[in-house]
Motif scaffolding. Sequence first.
Motif, PDB file in Angstrom:
ATOM      1  N   VAL A   1      17.744  43.279  31.472  1.00 17.66           N
ATOM      2  CA  VAL A   1      18.472  43.732  32.566  1.00 17.66           C
ATOM      3  C   VAL A   1      19.107  42.655  33.646  1.00 17.66           C
ATOM      4  N   THR A   2      19.843  42.937  34.440  1.00 18.13           N
ATOM      5  CA  THR A   2      20.588  42.023  35.231  1.00 18.13           C
ATOM      6  C   THR A   2      20.851  42.762  36.446  1.00 18.13           C
ATOM      7  N   THR A   3      21.122  42.041  37.362  1.00 17.69           N
ATOM      8  CA  THR A   3      21.590  42.579  38.969  1.00 17.69           C
ATOM      9  C   THR A   3      22.936  42.183  39.309  1.00 17.69           C
ATOM     10  N   ILE A   4      23.511  43.018  40.216  1.00 18.25           N
ATOM     11  CA  ILE A   4      24.927  42.686  40.479  1.00 18.25           C
ATOM     12  C   ILE A   4      25.285  41.483  41.292  1.00 18.25           C
ATOM     13  N   ALA A   5      26.534  40.630  41.195  1.00 18.47           N
ATOM     14  CA  ALA A   5      26.931  39.563  41.567  1.00 18.47           C
ATOM     15  C   ALA A   5      28.046  39.702  42.592  1.00 18.47           C
ATOM     16  N   ASP A   6      28.200  38.983  43.695  1.00 17.01           N
ATOM     17  CA  ASP A   6      29.044  38.869  44.555  1.00 17.01           C
ATOM     18  C   ASP A   6      30.032  37.627  44.129  1.00 17.01           C
ATOM     19  N   SER A   7      31.096  37.977  43.499  1.00 17.73           N
ATOM     20  CA  SER A   7      31.917  36.803  43.285  1.00 17.73           C
ATOM     21  C   SER A   7      33.363  37.143  43.464  1.00 17.73           C
ATOM     22  N   ALA A   8      34.130  36.165  43.621  1.00 21.02           N
ATOM     23  CA  ALA A   8      35.614  36.379  43.672  1.00 21.02           C
ATOM     24  C   ALA A   8      36.362  36.428  42.194  1.00 21.02           C
ATOM     25  N   MET A   9      37.058  37.534  42.118  1.00 21.48           N
ATOM     26  CA  MET A   9      37.871  37.995  40.807  1.00 21.48           C
ATOM     27  C   MET A   9      39.557  37.878  40.987  1.00 21.48           C
ATOM     28  N   VAL A  10      40.172  37.574  39.900  1.00 16.30           N
ATOM     29  CA  VAL A  10      41.553  37.720  40.095  1.00 16.30           C
ATOM     30  C   VAL A  10      42.101  38.514  39.126  1.00 16.30           C
ATOM     31  N   ASP A  11      42.876  39.506  39.325  1.00 15.71           N
ATOM     32  CA  ASP A  11      43.650  40.092  38.251  1.00 15.71           C
ATOM     33  C   ASP A  11      45.094  39.792  37.869  1.00 15.71           C
ATOM     34  N   TYR A  12      45.278  39.176  36.932  1.00 17.11           N
ATOM     35  CA  TYR A  12      46.607  38.873  36.293  1.00 17.11           C
ATOM     36  C   TYR A  12      46.951  39.338  35.103  1.00 17.11           C
ATOM     37  N   ILE A  13      48.083  38.892  34.605  1.00 14.24           N
ATOM     38  CA  ILE A  13      48.664  39.147  33.462  1.00 14.24           C
ATOM     39  C   ILE A  13      49.353  38.134  32.709  1.00 14.24           C
ATOM     40  N   ASP A  14      49.110  37.728  31.593  1.00 13.66           N
ATOM     41  CA  ASP A  14      49.846  36.350  30.912  1.00 13.66           C
ATOM     42  C   ASP A  14      50.969  36.931  30.063  1.00 13.66           C
ATOM     43  N   LEU A  15      52.258  36.271  30.297  1.00 13.66           N
ATOM     44  CA  LEU A  15      53.432  36.473  29.498  1.00 13.66           C
ATOM     45  C   LEU A  15      54.233  35.201  28.923  1.00 13.66           C
TER      46      LEU A  15
ATOM     47  N   SER B   1      30.301  42.812  40.945  1.00  8.22           N
ATOM     48  CA  SER B   1      30.696  42.793  39.411  1.00  8.22           C
ATOM     49  C   SER B   1      29.398  42.852  38.643  1.00  8.22           C
ATOM     50  N   LEU B   2      29.754  43.383  37.682  1.00 14.57           N
ATOM     51  CA  LEU B   2      28.743  43.423  36.500  1.00 14.57           C
ATOM     52  C   LEU B   2      29.219  42.462  35.234  1.00 14.57           C
ATOM     53  N   PRO B   3      28.242  42.135  34.330  1.00 13.27           N
ATOM     54  CA  PRO B   3      28.853  41.617  33.210  1.00 13.27           C
ATOM     55  C   PRO B   3      29.393  42.943  32.090  1.00 13.27           C
ATOM     56  N   LYS B   4      30.410  42.584  31.410  1.00 15.07           N
ATOM     57  CA  LYS B   4      31.161  43.557  30.696  1.00 15.07           C
ATOM     58  C   LYS B   4      30.350  44.240  29.823  1.00 15.07           C
TER      59      LYS B   4
ATOM     60  N   LYS C   1      35.457  51.571  37.663  1.00 17.15           N
ATOM     61  CA  LYS C   1      35.681  50.310  37.499  1.00 17.15           C
ATOM     62  C   LYS C   1      36.862  49.865  38.337  1.00 17.15           C
ATOM     63  N   GLY C   2      36.919  48.481  38.579  1.00 16.62           N
ATOM     64  CA  GLY C   2      38.259  47.740  39.184  1.00 16.62           C
ATOM     65  C   GLY C   2      38.698  46.771  38.418  1.00 16.62           C
ATOM     66  N   ILE C   3      39.006  45.694  38.867  1.00 14.79           N
ATOM     67  CA  ILE C   3      39.732  44.626  37.895  1.00 14.79           C
ATOM     68  C   ILE C   3      38.789  44.127  36.939  1.00 14.79           C
ATOM     69  N   GLU C   4      39.194  43.301  35.568  1.00 12.81           N
ATOM     70  CA  GLU C   4      38.364  42.637  34.965  1.00 12.81           C
ATOM     71  C   GLU C   4      39.051  41.300  34.733  1.00 12.81           C
ATOM     72  N   THR C   5      37.882  40.415  34.871  1.00 12.09           N
ATOM     73  CA  THR C   5      38.185  38.740  34.834  1.00 12.09           C
ATOM     74  C   THR C   5      37.163  38.264  33.688  1.00 12.09           C
ATOM     75  N   GLY C   6      37.539  37.640  32.677  1.00 12.73           N
ATOM     76  CA  GLY C   6      36.724  37.274  31.770  1.00 12.73           C
ATOM     77  C   GLY C   6      35.708  38.174  31.142  1.00 12.73           C
ATOM     78  N   ASP C   7      34.614  37.810  31.530  1.00 17.02           N
ATOM     79  CA  ASP C   7      33.577  38.843  31.276  1.00 17.02           C
ATOM     80  C   ASP C   7      32.726  39.548  32.217  1.00 17.02           C
ATOM     81  N   ARG C   8      33.400  39.709  33.158  1.00 16.05           N
ATOM     82  CA  ARG C   8      32.927  40.545  34.704  1.00 16.05           C
ATOM     83  C   ARG C   8      33.859  41.662  34.621  1.00 16.05           C
ATOM     84  N   VAL C   9      33.228  42.700  35.307  1.00 15.04           N
ATOM     85  CA  VAL C   9      33.927  43.888  35.650  1.00 15.04           C
ATOM     86  C   VAL C   9      33.670  44.211  37.168  1.00 15.04           C
ATOM     87  N   GLU C  10      34.707  44.480  37.815  1.00 20.06           N
ATOM     88  CA  GLU C  10      34.363  44.885  39.387  1.00 20.06           C
ATOM     89  C   GLU C  10      33.845  46.270  39.430  1.00 20.06           C
ATOM     90  N   ILE C  11      33.039  46.619  40.176  1.00 21.05           N
ATOM     91  CA  ILE C  11      32.204  48.003  40.353  1.00 21.05           C
ATOM     92  C   ILE C  11      32.808  48.492  41.739  1.00 21.05           C
TER      93      ILE C  11
END
Length: 310
Positions: free
Chosen positions: A43-57, A238-241, A271-281
């Motif tokens: 099991v895990t618990t929620i985390a309070d972190s900064a997240m950025v939604d971006y796109i690579d072109l 956020s939570l892990p994916k 869900k909200g934005i996704e960054t790396g292995d984290r997902v915004e709840i």
Amino acid sequence: MKFKHIYLAAGLLTLLYSCKGNTPPADDTGGDAGSAAQTPVTVTTIADSAMVDYIDLSATSVFQQKNIVKANANGYIQKVNILPGHYVNKGEFLFSIKTKEAQSIGNSINVLDTTFKFSGVNKIKAAGNGYVTQLNHQQGDYVQDGEQLAVISDRSSFVFVMQLPYELRSYVKNNQNVQLVLPGGEKLTALVSSSMPAVDSLSQTQGIVLKVSSANLIPENLVAKARIIKSIRPHTVSLPKSAILSNETQTEFWVMKLINPTTAVKTDITKGIETGDRVEILTPKFSANDKIVITGNYGLADTAKVKIVE
């Protein structure tokens, strides 16, 4: 006949009694039969972190301005003072061309009149600063007036052109900073300078001009990744994916939340934005003490029996 029926009934009773006698005795050790169905999980618990939604072109390096060096007379190239890749300055000597008339007459005129300084050689100089990206002729070649001899790419016109899908145009503004990642991992900060006045008819992408400043020489046609930031969350839950489950069509999402040390229930989430292995709840609002199953959750039914392992 009557006795035959009596014997048959007695045999059936004997057979039933023997089967009952072979039934294993009930387990009187006090063990819980449901404990064998518990699924080991972590099991895990929620985390309070900064997240950025971006796109690579993709962004390709180009020289927007190229100077074409042309012959200024019909004749033979007498000297070539450049090589492909050389950097030349404005006014630097590049070629000398001896006209075909001078080549034919030779020194006859000078022999007749020594005061007449006739060489028939024309010098061609660079019209601007840049790199020699193309060399079309070598010494001894015959060229005609106006024929292309070389191409000099203007160093000051070096930019990256990013292909931006038109629907994302609102995320890119002039004078905005954009991060470029070159092959090999080098990162540069580019400035949005301008945009092309047309879009590609097939891909519906628009060229965005990005100016860069780099101490290292960057070659033309290099493809880099441009990162466009769509939104930033400085503090979010956020939570892990791996904790997120979904249906086959990726339209519904949920997690398995523990309501007690041995029971996990299905909890729908948004869900909200996704960054790396984290997902915004976004919903629901979990507390810091809520335990969410992170491994062993795949295939668990609602109100499943679980066993927490380290």
